[in-house]
Scaffold this active site. Structure first.
Site, PDB file in Angstrom:
ATOM      1  N   SER A 135     -60.985 -10.049 -18.364  1.00 18.71           N
ATOM      2  CA  SER A 135     -61.178 -11.272 -18.804  1.00 18.71           C
ATOM      3  C   SER A 135     -62.567 -11.346 -19.533  1.00 18.71           C
ATOM      4  CB  SER A 135     -60.863 -12.230 -17.793  1.00 18.71           C
ATOM      5  OG  SER A 135     -60.844 -13.763 -18.325  1.00 18.71           O
ATOM      6  N   ASP A 156     -54.314 -12.661 -19.547  1.00 13.97           N
ATOM      7  CA  ASP A 156     -55.466 -12.664 -18.857  1.00 13.97           C
ATOM      8  C   ASP A 156     -55.475 -11.546 -17.842  1.00 13.97           C
ATOM      9  OD1 ASP A 156     -57.704 -13.157 -16.990  1.00 13.97           O
ATOM     10  OD2 ASP A 156     -58.327 -14.636 -18.318  1.00 13.97           O
TER      11      ASP A 156
END
Length: 315
Positions: free
Chosen positions: A47, A162
């Site tokens: 991320s 993510d």
């Protein structure tokens, strides 16, 4: 980029965690490690950690990355998360991609000067997907595709989101890249008290009167009355948290459980945990996050030097 280092030292890798606005702390910590002359041989990020790590792997000056953080204002933040209401998420992520192109340019992962991997998650299977080749911008975009906020990124026949969902702190991935000594920067969200005790106005007034009464004589009946006023009722001492707080806390608990299990199976050689708790709007307070990262890294330097000195002596 400072490349000073002893030949006897191990191949050092950075494992960079997910954490949204708290990613500014990663930049702060890396500034200190860069000044220390740490030669990095591998970087794995999840991320926001993938974003900051990609810039480092591309040998973009840390000062430029810091400038990007500090230049974030409300209009820029709004554009980056501009709601376009596509079917698969609130935002298409096009503005985020433009920022990534401006920062990272047009380069493939396998062309980077420093071996790099971005961690993403297959939204169909829940599998961890480690991206070690392909367009760098697309890999970072996939790793930062927060479900519900950004739509997934197509990667071959996969739909990726993510990486923090499956591996918030990719220490094992960093070792797979060849790192022999892993420095993990953990900025993942940690559980916080959801509510605090609430003291009523009457309670505060009663406490003040009681303090005054303690300094002079008062009848017992009045003293008992003040005790009754100042004593908090258990059922009113702490209100129930709101829906957002409960959901946010639940996410933090799940993330920390994943991190705990990952660290148990693949512990880093040095774990740095900056004391930072920035929320979404924390992007507007990146300077605080950067300073927190600097403090944490500086506090970790003695231990880092001690650990690396073993290799220097044996080299």
């Amino acid at each position: 980029m400072n490349r000073r280092g002893a030949h006897s030292r191990p191949k050092i890798g950075f494992a960079l965690a997910s954490g949204g606005a708290r990613g500014a702390a990663i930049t702060g910590a890396m500034k200190v490690l860069d000044r220390e002359g740490i030669e990095v041989s591998a970087i794995a990020g999840s991320s926001i950690g993938a974003l900051v790590g990609a810039a480092h792997a591309a040998e973009i000056p840390i000062e430029k990355v810091e400038e990007e953080w500090l230049a974030t204002d409300l209009p820029k933040l709004f554009r980056g998360f501009l709601p376009t209401f596509p079917r698969a998420g609130l935002s298409s992520g096009s503005e985020l991609r433009k920022m990534l192109v401006r920062l990272l340019g047009d380069i493939r992962i396998e062309e980077l000067p420093i071996p790099f991997a971005a961690v993403a998650c297959d939204i169909d299977t829940g599998e961890e997907v480690v991206l070690r080749e392909g367009p760098l911008v697309d890999a970072v975009r996939a790793s930062t595709a927060i479900p519900g906020l950004f739509h997934p990124v197509r990667w071959g026949d996969r739909l990726l989101v993510d990486g923090g969902l499956v591996d918030p702190l990719p220490v094992g991935v960093c070792r797979d890249l060849g790192a022999e000594f892993v420095i993990a920067l953990d900025i993942t969200q940690r559980p916080q008290p959801t509510t605090k005790s609430v003291r009523s106005v009457w309670s505060r007034i009663g406490e003040r009167l009681k303090d005054m009464a303690d300094q002079t004589w008062v009848p017992n009946t009045l003293s008992e009355l003040l005790d009754g006023v100042t004593r908090e009722q258990p059922e009113r001492s702490r209100p129930l948290p709101g829906l957002y707080s409960i959901l946010n806390q639940s996410i933090a608990i799940m993330i920390q459980e994943i991190v705990r299990q990952k660290l148990a199976s693949s512990p880093p050689d040095l774990l740095i945990r900056p004391d930072v708790s920035l929320s979404f709007l924390g992007y507007l307070h990146a300077a605080d996050g950067i300073r927190a990262g600097e403090r944490a890294a500086e506090e970790a330097l003695p231990e880092l030097r001690r650990l690396l000195s073993r290799y220097d002596r044996n080299g």
